[in-house]
Design a protein around this motif. Sequence first.
Motif, short mmCIF file in Angstrom:
data_model
loop_
_atom_site.label_atom_id
_atom_site.label_comp_id
_atom_site.label_asym_id
_atom_site.label_seq_id
_atom_site.Cartn_x
_atom_site.Cartn_y
_atom_site.Cartn_z
N ARG A 61 50.34 44.72 30.99
CA ARG A 61 50.33 45.31 32.32
C ARG A 61 51.15 44.43 33.25
O ARG A 61 51.24 43.23 33.04
CB ARG A 61 48.91 45.48 32.85
N LYS A 62 51.73 45.07 34.25
CA LYS A 62 52.49 44.34 35.25
C LYS A 62 51.59 44.11 36.44
O LYS A 62 50.93 45.04 36.92
CB LYS A 62 53.74 45.12 35.65
N TRP A 63 51.57 42.90 36.95
CA TRP A 63 50.68 42.56 38.05
C TRP A 63 51.00 43.32 39.32
O TRP A 63 50.14 43.54 40.15
CB TRP A 63 50.72 41.06 38.31
N ASN A 64 52.22 43.74 39.50
CA ASN A 64 52.57 44.41 40.76
C ASN A 64 52.45 45.92 40.67
O ASN A 64 52.79 46.61 41.61
CB ASN A 64 53.99 44.01 41.18
N GLU A 65 51.97 46.47 39.56
CA GLU A 65 51.79 47.91 39.45
C GLU A 65 50.38 48.31 39.87
O GLU A 65 49.40 47.68 39.46
CB GLU A 65 51.99 48.37 37.99
N PRO A 66 50.26 49.36 40.68
CA PRO A 66 48.93 49.82 41.08
C PRO A 66 48.15 50.35 39.87
O PRO A 66 48.73 50.82 38.90
CB PRO A 66 49.20 50.96 42.06
N PHE A 67 46.84 50.24 39.97
CA PHE A 67 45.95 50.80 38.96
C PHE A 67 44.90 51.63 39.69
O PHE A 67 44.19 51.11 40.54
CB PHE A 67 45.27 49.69 38.15
N LYS A 68 44.85 52.90 39.39
CA LYS A 68 43.93 53.83 40.06
C LYS A 68 44.04 53.72 41.58
O LYS A 68 43.06 53.67 42.30
CB LYS A 68 42.49 53.61 39.59
N GLY A 69 45.29 53.62 42.05
CA GLY A 69 45.56 53.65 43.48
C GLY A 69 45.36 52.35 44.24
O GLY A 69 45.40 52.34 45.46
N ARG A 70 45.17 51.25 43.54
CA ARG A 70 44.99 49.97 44.25
C ARG A 70 45.74 48.86 43.56
O ARG A 70 46.11 48.98 42.40
CB ARG A 70 43.52 49.63 44.38
N ASP A 71 45.95 47.78 44.29
CA ASP A 71 46.63 46.60 43.75
C ASP A 71 45.58 45.69 43.12
O ASP A 71 44.82 45.04 43.84
CB ASP A 71 47.37 45.87 44.86
N PRO A 72 45.50 45.63 41.78
CA PRO A 72 44.44 44.83 41.15
C PRO A 72 44.64 43.33 41.27
O PRO A 72 43.73 42.56 41.00
CB PRO A 72 44.48 45.27 39.69
N SER A 73 45.82 42.89 41.71
CA SER A 73 46.06 41.45 41.83
C SER A 73 45.68 40.90 43.20
O SER A 73 45.63 39.69 43.39
CB SER A 73 47.52 41.13 41.54
N LEU A 74 45.37 41.77 44.16
CA LEU A 74 45.06 41.35 45.52
C LEU A 74 43.84 40.43 45.54
O LEU A 74 42.78 40.77 45.05
CB LEU A 74 44.79 42.57 46.40
N GLY A 75 44.01 39.23 46.10
CA GLY A 75 42.92 38.28 46.24
C GLY A 75 42.67 37.40 45.03
O GLY A 75 41.77 36.58 45.04
N LEU A 76 43.47 37.55 43.97
CA LEU A 76 43.27 36.74 42.76
C LEU A 76 44.17 35.52 42.79
O LEU A 76 45.36 35.64 42.99
CB LEU A 76 43.57 37.56 41.50
N ARG A 77 43.57 34.37 42.58
CA ARG A 77 44.36 33.16 42.42
C ARG A 77 43.59 32.08 41.67
O ARG A 77 44.02 30.96 41.57
CB ARG A 77 44.88 32.64 43.75
N GLY A 78 42.48 32.44 41.10
CA GLY A 78 41.68 31.48 40.34
C GLY A 78 41.87 31.64 38.85
O GLY A 78 42.69 32.41 38.38
N GLN A 79 41.08 30.89 38.10
CA GLN A 79 41.20 30.87 36.65
C GLN A 79 40.46 32.02 35.99
O GLN A 79 39.32 32.31 36.32
CB GLN A 79 40.69 29.54 36.12
N MET A 80 41.11 32.65 35.03
CA MET A 80 40.55 33.75 34.26
C MET A 80 39.62 33.22 33.17
O MET A 80 39.88 32.19 32.57
CB MET A 80 41.67 34.55 33.61
N THR A 81 38.56 33.98 32.92
CA THR A 81 37.72 33.77 31.75
C THR A 81 37.64 35.09 31.01
O THR A 81 37.99 36.14 31.55
CB THR A 81 36.29 33.30 32.14
N VAL A 82 37.18 35.06 29.77
CA VAL A 82 37.02 36.29 28.99
C VAL A 82 35.57 36.43 28.55
O VAL A 82 34.84 35.45 28.42
CB VAL A 82 37.93 36.34 27.74
N ALA A 83 35.18 37.67 28.34
CA ALA A 83 33.86 38.00 27.82
C ALA A 83 34.01 39.25 26.97
O ALA A 83 35.01 39.97 27.07
CB ALA A 83 32.87 38.24 28.96
#
Length: 136
Positions: A61-83
């Motif tokens: 996925r591209k970070w700058n592409e909208p998903f379901k009408g919104r920017d999913p990268s907005l407000g993210l700048r921390g470390q990712m974890t997985v579950a």
Amino acid sequence: MRWGPAFEISTKAFGDLDGDGREEAAVTAFSCQAGNGGPDLVAVFTLNPNGTLRELPIEKRKWNEPFKGRDPSLGLRGQMTVAIENDRLIEKFPIFKETDPGCCAFAGTRKFIYRWRSDRLVLEDVVDLTDPPSPG
């Protein structure tokens, strides 16, 4: 995915993502190029019946592409974890408000939810969970 000579596993989770009855391993890792921004690699591995290890593909996925009408990268700048929850791969990120200090996110957690679709993990949903207000 080719792993370079220097990487460090950050988080890991186990669960059956592809419905074959065997657990897969989801990991995040730091490569030598990660700097201090958090893990820069995410992968899911499964063990084939013959004992060999195989990486399951994850839809790009591209970070700058909208998903379901919104920017999913907005407000993210921390470390990712997985579950792995309910047979889904979950990438979790802290959500920062503009006024949050760099150390601490106070707006909750954003989950990127992936589901197995015949030959790869595909992004199914993006969900924000807000943390309850602190007592005080």
